[in-house]
Write an enzyme that holds these catalytic residues in place. Structure first.
Site, PDB file in Angstrom:
ATOM      1  N   ASP A 574      41.583  15.941  30.018  1.00  0.00           N
ATOM      2  CA  ASP A 574      41.904  14.546  29.741  1.00  0.00           C
ATOM      3  C   ASP A 574      43.370  14.165  29.939  1.00  0.00           C
ATOM      4  O   ASP A 574      43.793  13.849  31.037  1.00  0.00           O
ATOM      5  CB  ASP A 574      41.429  14.170  28.330  1.00  0.00           C
ATOM      6  CG  ASP A 574      39.906  14.207  28.214  1.00  0.00           C
ATOM      7  OD1 ASP A 574      39.273  14.878  29.053  1.00  0.00           O
ATOM      8  OD2 ASP A 574      39.337  13.584  27.311  1.00  0.00           O
ATOM      9  N   GLU A 771      36.771  19.693  16.186  1.00  0.00           N
ATOM     10  CA  GLU A 771      36.924  19.654  17.638  1.00  0.00           C
ATOM     11  C   GLU A 771      38.160  20.428  18.100  1.00  0.00           C
ATOM     12  O   GLU A 771      38.140  21.106  19.118  1.00  0.00           O
ATOM     13  CB  GLU A 771      37.019  18.188  18.088  1.00  0.00           C
ATOM     14  CG  GLU A 771      37.128  17.995  19.584  1.00  0.00           C
ATOM     15  CD  GLU A 771      37.211  16.528  19.961  1.00  0.00           C
ATOM     16  OE1 GLU A 771      37.082  16.226  21.158  1.00  0.00           O
ATOM     17  OE2 GLU A 771      37.417  15.669  19.066  1.00  0.00           O
TER      18      GLU A 771
END
Length: 812
Positions: A574, A771
């Site tokens: 990302d 996460e």
């Protein structure tokens, strides 16, 4: 009753014995798909706290809702159905779970002051996938009032052309005893679905209002609806809509001043009729228990509560025994305090396996802007995406997959899946291969697989609109090829399975016990694998010739398509820093490393199935890629691997952002143990001012000016998937004699300890896996209940302890 229980237990034993001796060839076949009854049913709606369905499009689907109903103000917000991040949960998930047999889930619902337990089991038998049952328990939490009133609602719906009806005689006061439904479909045959009354210890709210006379709460309330297939997934909204009508009637009848208590007023209507969706409501005071039982009409005997009790004990014992054999933590994590943690982490990875069916949004405009050939291409592609003219629904398609996170990412992610399957492959290789095959069945004629599988309205409801469309020129790291390598490794090291006490071993490891089955599996998939591989080479190529770059090969260079100014979402990393501004001449270190791993895997597959000409071709590509990684990406100045771009003078230059990208050739196993680059890579990994932290390897160097800036998604946090690759690479290096063996062993031992201890500490503190983990504090952050690749911690715990390894000689 005793004779019936014995018959049921005998039937279960004989079925598993039959599998163990390999007599049921339909189950052992690699092409069984839905016919494999050990995998047909499951809690395959992982976006719900609990929801069972089969791996059949448009079939029976079930779910569970509940709420504390002691006030009028917050009942609507108290109702639980879909997993959410901000519902005040004190943790939830599977304590133990095997997708083939079942397991136990505990939901610590602090907001509703109750702990809900669902014990799901499967009973094989018959020609339609067997039977299943679930025991649902509620236990008030310590802070609950003496009379905690809880409303429980189970629903079942039939999509498509099947039928499902309540078979109890209608009673305007509600149903006493068991609620029974009967149904059928082409795939399931005939079946019954029962919701029991539960034990005598169950208590219901006493009569406190005249309304109780017409709706006594010691009975089950049943309502039938006819609902369009496309709307069945909105069960909670349908419930509220139906319940509002009933509430309005009660208020109209009794008035605001004499309204019934909330547990009486927030009820559905007693309305059994023809329909395809049926709600069963029970209202309890205090602790409770009841069973839901699905009995296949072709099963030897119907399900009952005794068979559920027996199956729960069997599943629990089998899970513990298999875990201790396959994934037992090694020192220093072989202490009892880590066992519950390890069981939970792995069970939630398995419990995230779901079945999805529906259409997907795809842009097949093939607009020239998507070639990304011009300077300023990111602006052109953004404009092209805004046009949306060629965006169409495609499908429907089906996918059997393990999801990253039940509350936030309840759908299939391509690069996540390869990591998910690493520990699952140790547990059940045939399940793993089934999931891999499901992914490759999604491939289009060009070789593209969408990186995010958002199938159907329910899946799209969890995704912002700007991220729903998939683009056939965008790639994602090919992590599924890690699994092909694992399969080939296991084939080469396959031991004896005869000493396994698991009656399902012959099903779980059919391809390993019979290597010809594995070769056939690879041979059948091989055309798709080649198509996918060459799609990568065609669409993600990097430009060497136009910029006079010097390299061993003029072809082996790669660039992610889908760049914006600040993100390369297709890379999976990302917001990781990349060259600025974006340029069509960029080359990406991580992508060429992934291509090297993918090429190595293709070579090994070709060799395994006897495609020797192809193996030779892939060997050539692999050699060229490894050589070009050094020629195109190694910076002598920075002593690390870097992305490359084109400067204002049309010269190729390195852009070095030390972090995960810098060590990708090492992570993907492309560097030999005598590589002259290894010393610098180990320096980078182990330096506290660079990537090393007490909690794992940082995604970006602490010395980088981009550290913890912007979105800070991949600009500092510790990610378990990349750290797993690092642990594995360090372990492999520790097993190779050479100048780096002793140092690799030391780093491996410290990194393994740091990762496990921190994830365990945060799990104990928050009751969730996360996460990512903060590189400065170790705190879990971003998405909670992220039991996808964070569950790789279980694989790391099961890796060898090298802390006491001695006599490793460094070769100078």
């Amino acid at each position: 009753m005793i004779q019936h229980w014995r018959f049921q237990a005998l039937a279960v034993f004989l079925f598993w014995l039959q599998l163990a001796h390999g007599q049921d060839q339909a189950v052992l076949s690699e092409d069984t798909g839905r016919s494999n009854e050990t995998l047909l049913w499951g809690p395959y709606r992982p976006n719900l706290y609990f929801g069972v369905r089969p791996r059949i499009p448009k079939s029976l689907t079930t779910g569970l809702l509940w709420a504390k109903v002691d006030s009028f103000q917050d009942v609507q917000s108290n109702f639980r159905h879909t997993c959410e991040q901000n519902e005040g949960m004190a943790g939830y998930g599977w304590d133990e779970y095997d997708v083939r047999t079942g397991g136990r889930q505990t939901i610590h619902d602090a907001g509703n002051m109750i702990d809900i337990t669902t014990e799901f089991v499967k009973i094989p038998g018959g020609q339609h996938g067997g039977s299943w049952g679930v025991r649902i328990r509620g236990t008030p939490r310590d802070n609950a009032p003496e009379h905690l009133v809880t409303s429980m609602i189970f629903y079942a719906a039939m999509e498509g052309f099947g039928n499902l009806q309540v078979s109890n005689e209608e009673d305007e006061l509600g149903i006493e005893g068991t609620v029974k439904m009967e149904g059928s479909s082409n795939e399931l045959g005939g079946f019954t679905l029962e919701v029991t009354e539960g034990p005598e210890s169950n208590v219901h709210p006493p009569p406190r209002h005249k309304s109780y006379d017409s709706k006594p709460l010691d009975r089950s309330i049943v309502s039938s609806l006819q609902v369009e297939d496309a709307n069945i997934w909105q069960a909670k909204a349908l419930l509220f809509q139906h319940m509002k009508t009933e509430i309005d009637e009660m208020i109209s009848l009794y008035g605001q001043e004499n309204a019934p208590p909330p547990w009486q007023i927030f009820t559905i209507a007693n309305n059994i009729r023809e329909g395809n969706m049926h709600f069963v409501q029970k209202v309890f005071d205090g602790a409770f228990e009841f069973d839901v039982m699905f009995s296949s009409g072709s099963a030897p005997e119907p399900m009952d509560s005794n068979s559920i009790s027996k199956a729960i004990k069997t599943a629990t014992k089998a899970f513990s025994e298999r875990f201790s054999k396959v994934l037992a933590p090694k020192a220093p994590f072989n202490k009892s305090k880590y066992q519950v943690f390890a069981h939970s982490m792995f069970s939630n990875l398995m419990g995230g396996i779901g079945y999805f069916y529906g259409d997907a949004l795809v842009d097949r405009s093939y607009a020239p802007e998507y070639e990304e050939e011009n300077e300023g291409f990111w602006e052109e592609t953004a404009e092209a995406r805004q046009r949306q003219g060629a965006v169409k629904l495609e499908g429907p398609a089906e996918l059997y997959t393990s999801i990253p996170s039940r509350p936030f990412f309840p759908r299939g992610f391509l690069w996540d899946e390869g990591f998910h399957l690493v520990p699952i492959a140790d547990w059940d290789m045939d399940l793993t291969l089934d999931i891999v095959k499901s992914w490759f069945s999604l491939m289009d004629e060009d070789g593209w697989i969408g990186r995010e599988q958002i199938l159907g309205h329910e899946a799209r409801s969890k995704v912002p609109q700007e991220f729903q469309v998939q683009y056939p020129h965008y790639a994602n790291p090919p992590t599924l090829f890690l699994i092909f390598e694992a399969l080939i490794d296991k084939l080469g090291n396959a031991g004896s399975f005869e000493d396994s006490a698991d009656p399902l071993e012959s099903v779980r490891s059919a391809h390993l016990q019979n290597p010809e089955n594995a070769r056939k599996y690879l041979r059948d998939l091989y055309p798709l694998l080649k198509r996918h591989y060459f799609w990568f080479r065609k669409t993600q190529w990097g430009d060497i010739k136009s910029y006079d770059r010097e390299a061993f090969s003029t072809r082996e260079a790669y660039r992610w398509r889908g760049r914006s100014m600040t993100h390369v979402l297709t890379s999976g990393l990302d917001d990781y820093p990349r060259p600025q501004p974006p340029h069509p001449g960029e080359l990406h270190t991580d992508l060429i490393s992934w291509m090297g791993m993918m090429t190595r895997s293709m070579r090994r597959i070709a060799d395994t199935i006897g495609e020797m000409d192809d193996a030779k071709e892939f060997q050539g590509y692999e050699t060229a890629i490894i050589r070009n990684i050094d020629d195109l990406h190694w910076s002598k100045k920075e002593q690390t691997y870097c992305d490359a771009t084109i400067d204002d003078y049309e010269e190729s230059v390195h852009v070095c952002h030390k972090g995960y990208v810098s060590i990708f050739p090492f992570l993907t196993g492309l560097l030999r143990s005598d590589s002259p680059r290894l010393g610098a890579i180990l320096d980078l990994i182990s330096d506290p001012e660079e990537l090393w932290s007490p909690y794992g390897i940082r995604s970006l160097s602490k010395s980088s000016p981009n550290y913890q800036t912007g979105e800070d998604y991949w600009r500092s946090p510790v990610w378990m998937n990349i750290n797993y690759l690092a642990v594995k690479a360090l372990f492999d290096l520790s097993q190779s004699s050479g100048s780096h063996q002793k140092r690799a062993t030391k780093i491996y031992t410290s990194l393994r300890t740091n990762l496990v201890e921190n994830v365990f500490k945060e799990w104990e503190r928050t009751k969730f896996a996360w996460e990512q983990y903060n590189a400065e504090t170790g705190e879990g952050q971003r998405t909670q209940h992220f039991t996808g690749w964070t569950s790789l911690v279980v694989k790391i715990m099961a890796m060898p302890d090298l802390s006491n390894v001695k006599n490793i000689k460094e070769e100078l």
